[in-house]
Motif scaffolding. Structure first.
Motif, PDB file in Angstrom:
ATOM      1  N   ALA A 143       0.844  -1.190   0.000  1.00  0.00           N
ATOM      2  CA  ALA A 143       0.000   0.000   0.000  1.00  0.00           C
ATOM      3  C   ALA A 143       0.881   1.241   0.000  1.00  0.00           C
ATOM      4  CB  ALA A 143      -0.897   0.007   1.227  1.00  0.00           C
ATOM      5  N   VAL A 144       0.417   2.272  -0.697  1.00  0.00           N
ATOM      6  CA  VAL A 144       1.088   3.566  -0.620  1.00  0.00           C
ATOM      7  C   VAL A 144       0.101   4.536  -0.003  1.00  0.00           C
ATOM      8  CG1 VAL A 144       1.953   5.526  -1.937  1.00  0.00           C
ATOM      9  CG2 VAL A 144       2.638   3.214  -2.567  1.00  0.00           C
ATOM     10  N   VAL A 145       0.562   5.255   1.018  1.00  0.00           N
ATOM     11  CA  VAL A 145      -0.270   6.297   1.609  1.00  0.00           C
ATOM     12  C   VAL A 145       0.324   7.628   1.176  1.00  0.00           C
ATOM     13  CG1 VAL A 145      -1.043   7.360   3.738  1.00  0.00           C
ATOM     14  CG2 VAL A 145      -0.910   4.869   3.570  1.00  0.00           C
ATOM     15  N   ILE A 146      -0.459   8.429   0.469  1.00  0.00           N
ATOM     16  CA  ILE A 146       0.040   9.739   0.052  1.00  0.00           C
ATOM     17  C   ILE A 146      -0.383  10.750   1.111  1.00  0.00           C
ATOM     18  CG2 ILE A 146       0.041  11.480  -1.757  1.00  0.00           C
ATOM     19  CD1 ILE A 146      -0.617   9.307  -3.757  1.00  0.00           C
ATOM     20  N   GLY A 147       0.578  11.346   1.775  1.00  0.00           N
ATOM     21  CA  GLY A 147       0.273  12.305   2.829  1.00  0.00           C
ATOM     22  C   GLY A 147       0.771  11.809   4.171  1.00  0.00           C
ATOM     23  N   GLY A 148       1.707  12.554   4.765  1.00  0.00           N
ATOM     24  CA  GLY A 148       2.278  12.181   6.062  1.00  0.00           C
ATOM     25  C   GLY A 148       1.761  13.048   7.173  1.00  0.00           C
ATOM     26  N   GLY A 149       0.480  13.400   7.103  1.00  0.00           N
ATOM     27  CA  GLY A 149      -0.151  14.105   8.216  1.00  0.00           C
ATOM     28  C   GLY A 149      -0.782  13.090   9.142  1.00  0.00           C
ATOM     29  N   LEU A 150      -1.562  13.592  10.094  1.00  0.00           N
ATOM     30  CA  LEU A 150      -2.210  12.725  11.068  1.00  0.00           C
ATOM     31  C   LEU A 150      -2.975  11.573  10.413  1.00  0.00           C
ATOM     32  CD1 LEU A 150      -3.415  12.060  13.835  1.00  0.00           C
ATOM     33  CD2 LEU A 150      -5.126  13.804  13.431  1.00  0.00           C
ATOM     34  N   LEU A 151      -3.852  11.926   9.456  1.00  0.00           N
ATOM     35  CA  LEU A 151      -4.690  10.897   8.839  1.00  0.00           C
ATOM     36  C   LEU A 151      -3.869   9.856   8.105  1.00  0.00           C
ATOM     37  CD1 LEU A 151      -7.838  12.480   7.234  1.00  0.00           C
ATOM     38  CD2 LEU A 151      -7.593  11.091   9.282  1.00  0.00           C
ATOM     39  N   VAL A 186       4.244   8.484   1.384  1.00  0.00           N
ATOM     40  CA  VAL A 186       4.853   9.464   0.481  1.00  0.00           C
ATOM     41  C   VAL A 186       4.418  10.846   0.952  1.00  0.00           C
ATOM     42  CG1 VAL A 186       4.786  10.338  -1.873  1.00  0.00           C
ATOM     43  CG2 VAL A 186       4.867   7.879  -1.466  1.00  0.00           C
ATOM     44  N   HIS A 187       5.388  11.662   1.363  1.00  0.00           N
ATOM     45  CA  HIS A 187       5.023  12.963   1.942  1.00  0.00           C
ATOM     46  C   HIS A 187       5.776  14.075   1.219  1.00  0.00           C
ATOM     47  CE1 HIS A 187       3.373  15.631   4.854  1.00  0.00           C
ATOM     48  NE2 HIS A 187       4.514  15.931   5.421  1.00  0.00           N
ATOM     49  N   ALA A 238       8.767  13.948  -1.237  1.00  0.00           N
ATOM     50  CA  ALA A 238       8.458  13.087  -2.368  1.00  0.00           C
ATOM     51  C   ALA A 238       7.154  13.566  -2.993  1.00  0.00           C
ATOM     52  CB  ALA A 238       8.329  11.639  -1.901  1.00  0.00           C
ATOM     53  N   ASP A 239       7.210  13.866  -4.259  1.00  0.00           N
ATOM     54  CA  ASP A 239       6.058  14.444  -4.942  1.00  0.00           C
ATOM     55  C   ASP A 239       5.493  13.416  -5.927  1.00  0.00           C
ATOM     56  OD1 ASP A 239       4.209  16.225  -5.734  1.00  0.00           O
ATOM     57  OD2 ASP A 239       5.602  17.709  -6.549  1.00  0.00           O
TER      58      ASP A 239
END
Ligand code: SRM
Ligand code: FAD
Ligand code: SF4
Ligand code: FES
Lengths: 111, 846
Positions: free
Chosen positions: B179-187, B205-206, B239-240
């Motif tokens: 799995a790839v999670v885009i976004g390294g915020g809380l959610l 990926v943040h 990482a964009d």
């Protein structure tokens, strides 16, 4: 009609703990800083001491160390810190959806 | 179903009850006679608003709630534990069917409102249902933001907002895979944690350099990243995402730098947008969110709004605490006892993968504010409290969040903390323990067994015994009993014990690196190597830096120490370099730059001279001059023109002369045996060879070399950092000279017989200097400090050590002899040389 805010590009075009410049035709160049905590500030690119290009300094915390004689300038207010006295004009700046906007009137006032 | 028959009734009711509070006269009103309050959104704010209303006046309104989700009201915050398998949906229900029934609330679940007719006071749902209202409450929450990259609409790309998303993630996890999670915020991090507990291999990926940058400062973000990596997740920062690839279903994510990460599931958690579609189409005033006043009333007095969908006083909120405050103000207004919402200060307390994190208020350095930082590396704790005008304005806590509530309370109440100042960072128990506000008294009050230094297990009694035995400085205590010798977090305690025992007799320790740390240069260097530290934030955390990201003195020093310790491995931090080293040219007083190409050993030729002349003309350089280092300096070049100038010089075979660097500068030579009637050896040839070996190396300070062909010493080798004076029988080697502010002639090191040996000793000496001198210490003061005898022992007497030093130097050089000008001319670091934008004002009337 002219807009109040000028879109100058994406936030990630400015290096973290770095700055980019925006020359103003007929006016003074603006330095747009990005800090370690991803806040953005804009100042006229001129040190209150002897005019050093603040955009080229080392950004630490919310200050920049002038590249010429190492005065520390507060990014939010443009004032020299510590023993040094002087102030560089600030320019309003904000981030909207990842875009950096600078206040048009502020940019011109500096001109 | 019961709920449905009642709902049918509800929709057939006519609107416009004539009843008002006054007319009711305190008598219970029959439900059908009450004003009809319709809520759009069965989420956290909508239902909480109704709870608040019922608590004030259960008979005031007849309530209908229309929700798009096919569920009763549940706790959205708890979706993460459901994903992680710690809770079931039943566990997170806030208000079940009985709550709606008991309070006479109509629930229309699983039907979305699609439009509002404010004239007729009707709302229209997707099913075709029409519901009329007297007052309408919008509580539509937020929509997850989906980055419109190619492939974002492929099956397998989901957001993390509601129970349906969780169900979809669980189905994907059942099939296993990546799995790839885009976004390294809380959610994003909560999604990543849940998915990895469910057995998926997860990559986050943040876009930003640090995780959760909106809640955490850089130091805490770095700790979090390290901890999550330790738990098996891959975290890519800066990482964009370029596209999501796949044929009919997700197969992977491609980043802008070309990296392809395989994945069967992509979770986009890059942010949320207030859900304002209905309100905007209904013609209500909308900015980022639906505009509301202090009583949560929109631009239409019959329509209210609450929750994440609103904008109050320019602010939108994404956490429940402020939404609940809004709900109270809303309910007060609805029962005509308006109190008004004043905006909220928010705090975040969360557990990401079992790691405690807390942040509140404004933790980004505020003008005139002071940071109090405590880093306890051995316990993995980082605390930062921001104080301004004796009031706490922000706090970030990592690893130990026990005092979060206390700081937040002090912050919200704007309490004067000047009395607690010195002990504030140690937390409530310490700062308020017995009302002790003097740190010395607090330390005095400790028992003799109390542990002072956690790293080395040293008690107060042992520190006092060490002082009794004669230790009268911090350093002596560190050497004597190890207290404060490792991470340094107890330095303050040890200093207080010293002051307590010795009063004025305490000796000041060696100078610390700068005001950001209690350690000196040597300690920092030793610990970097001993603990295998790999980045500036890591050093700052492990050695308890007292500022969030250092200052203009320590950052360049740390960057150099790491570069020296990890040749070929350390990613140089450009932003920690002084302007000249970042620009690869020397800044001048007018902000332009000077350019000095290398002239090996001071030798040049027509091709180089022609290229320099061409550059001077082409770029209108106002001056070109011969330097004191035997080469040419071109002045007045603009930062935008530098890459083009370098490209032209490169084309004639010239590379950077590093006239700007804490690095090898020049190797001056004289004429030597090739031409000079007194020359004993080929000093020019040897100078060129030495320059070829040493150029490009980073040093604690600048480093100059010269080779003279005979003792007449025309190359001034005896005022250089390393000098060679050729004699008939070989080569005399000299070290530690300086022609600058304080002139110092070199010390004689030794004499060698061959060119090879001269070069070998030179390499060893340079490396010893690189490894042991302090940043910004030239060889002259360094040798004055350590003594020339020490240098002789290491370089002249110890053959094995010399070989090892030279080998380490050559290894390091194998990574540093890339011409930085060529890299820049080819396009590297373009941002350093270009404007971000240009502004040409047009038609100003003012
Ligand atoms: C260009 C040059 C003067 C010239 O036109 O001859 C020069 C120019 C500067 N020197 Fe120098 N030094 C130059 C040769 C010297 C020499 C002579 C030599 O190298 O043989 C010395 C004395 C020898 C020595 O270093 O021991 C010299 C001792 C200094 C010092 C004092 C160093 C000291 O340890 O006391 C400084 C200040 C510093 O480095 O902190 C300095 C600093 C500077 C700086 C870099 C000031 C600055 O920080 O901006 C000047 C930059 C001007 C520019 O923008 O180009 N310059 N400077 C020479 C460049 C040589 C080259 O080709 O790279
Ligand atoms: C996984 C997760 C973890 C979280 N963790 C925390 C936390 O630790 N701390 C914290 O403070 N906050 C946390 N939050 C945020 C918190 O859940 C939200 O701030 C809160 O739920 C917002 O409440 P709301 O009522 O405004 O919106 P929501 O709770 O989203 O409710 C809006 C409802 O309106 C419905 N709706 C929208 N449009 C229509 C329509 N046209 N017709 C009918 N119905 C409609 C939606 O389906 C939704 O059910 C978290 C959120 C998520 C997703
Ligand atoms: S001596 Fe060196 S530093 Fe001083 S003015 Fe001349 S070039 Fe500049
Ligand atoms: S010009 Fe900025 S410090 Fe001198």
């Amino acid at each position: 009609m002219t807009a109040d805010w000028l879109d100058i590009g994406w936030l990630d075009q400015i290096p973290v703990r770095g700055a980019r410049t925006v020359p103003v035709a007929g006016g003074e160049e603006i330095a747009v800083f990005r800090t370690g905590d991803n806040q953005v500030f804009a100042l006229v690119n001129r040190c209150p001491h002897k005019g050093g290009p603040l955009s080229q300094g080392i950004v630490h915390g919310h200050s920049v160390a002038c590249p010429l004689h190492n005065w520390n300038i507060a990014l939010k207010t443009g004032t020299a810190q510590g023993e040094d006295k002087g102030c560089t004009p600030t320019v309003p700046v904000k981030i909207v959806s990842g875009r950096v906007l600078i206040g048009r009137a502020g940019a011109l006032a500096a001109a | 179903m019961a709920a449905f028959s009642r709902l049918e009734l509800g929709t057939m009711e006519l609107s416009g009850s004539e009843w008002t509070g006054e007319e009711a006269g305190g008598m219970p009103r029959p439900p059908q006679a009450r004003e009809h309050l319709v809520v759009i959104g069965n989420g956290m704010a909508g239902c909480r608003a109704i709870e608040e209303l019922l608590a004030r006046d259960p008979e005031r309104y007849r309530v209908t709630i229309i929700g798009a989700e096919p569920h009763v009201n549940y706790n959205r915050i708890m979706l993460s534990p459901v994903l992680a398998g710690e809770k079931s949906f039943e566990d997170i229900v806030l208000n079940g069917h009985d709550w709606y029934r008991d309070n006479g609330i109509e629930l229309i679940a699983g039907d979305a409102v699609i439009s509002i007719d404010r004239q007729a006071k009707n709302v229209f749902a997707a099913s075709g249902r029409v519901v009329s209202y007297d007052r309408l409450l919008l509580a539509t929450g937020s929509d997850p933001f989906i980055i419109p990259v190619p492939g974002h609409d492929l099956p397998g790309v989901i957001s993390f907002r509601d129970m349906a998303d969780v169900d979809r993630m669980l189905m994907a996890a059942d099939m296993g895979g990546d799995a790839v999670v885009i976004g390294g915020g809380l959610l994003g991090l909560e999604a990543a944690h849940g998915l990895s507990l469910r057995g998926m291999k997860v990559t986050v990926v943040h876009l930003m350099p640090t995780l959760m940058e909106r809640q955490l400062d850089e130091a805490a973000g770095w700790l979090l990243k390290t901890a999550l990596e330790g738990r098996g997740q891959t975290i890519l920062t800066q990482a964009d995402t370029a596209e999501i690839v796949g044929d009919g279903a997700v197969e992977g994510v491609r980043l802008k730098d070309g990296t392809l990460i395989p994945a069967s599931l992509v979770v986009m958690a890059v942010g949320i947008r207030p859900n304002v579609k209905l309100a905007r189409e209904a013609g209500l005033a909308v900015g980022r969110g639906i505009h509301v006043d202090d009583h949560m009333v929109t631009s239409d007095p019959a329509v209210l709004a609450v929750g994440e969908c609103v904008e109050h006083d320019g602010q939108v909120y994404g956490l429940v605490a402020p939404l609940f405050e809004m709900c109270r103000a809303l309910a007060d207004g609805l029962v005509e006892k308006p109190t008004g919402y004043k905006g909220s200060v928010t705090s975040t307390k969360l557990k990401v993968s079992g790691i405690d994190v807390f942040s509140a208020g404004d933790f980004s350095a505020v003008e005139g504010a002071e940071d109090i930082v405590l880093r306890d590396a051995s316990r993995g704790v980082y605390k930062r409290v921001v104080v301004k005008d004796d009031r706490i304005v922000g706090a970030v806590l990592y690893g130990d969040t026990g005092d979060g509530g206390w700081y937040f309370d002090l912050l919200k109440r704007q309490e004067d903390v000047s009395e607690l100042r010195d002990l504030l960072i140690f937390g409530q128990a310490f700062a308020q323990g017995g009302g002790v506000s003097d740190p010395k008294a607090a330390v005095a009050a400790l028992s003799d067994d109390a542990e002072i230094c956690g790293c080395n297990g040293v008690s107060k009694g042992q520190v006092l015994a060490c002082i009794d035995k004669g230790a009268c400085s911090l350093d002596a205590v560190r050497a004597g009993c190890k207290a404060s010798a490792s991470c340094g977090s107890c330095t303050g305690l040890v200093e207080n014990l010293l002051a307590l025992k010795l009063g004025d007799e305490v000796q000041a320790g060696p100078k610390t690196m700068c005001k950001c740390t209690s350690f000196g240069h040597d300690d920092v260097r030793r610990e970097i190597v001993a603990q295998g530290m790999r980045s500036i934030p890591e050093v700052m955390q492990k050695l308890h830096w007292s500022t969030p990201d250092g200052c203009s003195s320590c950052r360049p020093a740390l960057n150099y120490y790491l570069l020296c310790a990890l040749p070929g491995d350390y990613a140089d931090d450009q932003q920690s370099r002084f302007v000249n080293e970042r620009m690869h040219a020397n800044i001048q007083k007018d902000g332009t730059y000077s350019v000095v190409p290398r002239m090996w050993g001071g030798i040049t030729n027509p091709r180089e001279l022609r290229a320099i002349a061409d550059v001077v003309e082409k770029f209108n350089a106002p001056m070109v001059k011969v330097t004191g280092g035997q080469r040419l300096d071109i002045f007045g070049i603009k930062k935008e023109d530098l890459p083009a100038v370098w490209a032209d010089l490169n084309a004639a075979g010239m590379v950077s002369g590093h006239a700007y660097g804490k690095s090898l500068r020049t190797v001056k030579t004289c004429v030597g045996s090739e031409w000079c009637r007194f020359g004993t050896q080929d000093s020019t040839g040897l100078g060129v060879k030495i320059e070829r070996m040493t150029w490009g190396s980073w040093m604690p300070h600048k480093f100059k070399i010269a080779v003279s062909g005979c003792p007449r010493n025309c190359a001034e080798a005896t005022i250089k950092d390393f000098g060679v004076v050729c004699v008939d029988s070989g080569y005399e080697l000299h070290v530690g000279g300086n022609g600058g502010i304080h002139v110092r002639a070199t010390d004689f090191l030794c004499k060698v017989a061959t060119e090879e040996e001269a070069m070998h000793y030179c390499a060893a000496f340079v490396q010893l200097y690189r490894e042991e001198a302090r940043y910004l210490e030239r060889t002259a003061p360094w040798i004055e400090r350590v003594g020339v005898e020490y240098i002789r022992e290491r370089i002249a007497d110890d053959a094995e050590g010399r070989d090892a030093l030279a080998a380490r130097f050559l290894f390091s050089q194998s990574f540093s002899q890339e011409d930085p000008w060529a890299e820049r001319a080819a396009g590297a670091d373009r941002v350093q040389h270009s404007h971000m934008a240009e502004f040409h004002p047009v038609g100003e009337s003012a």
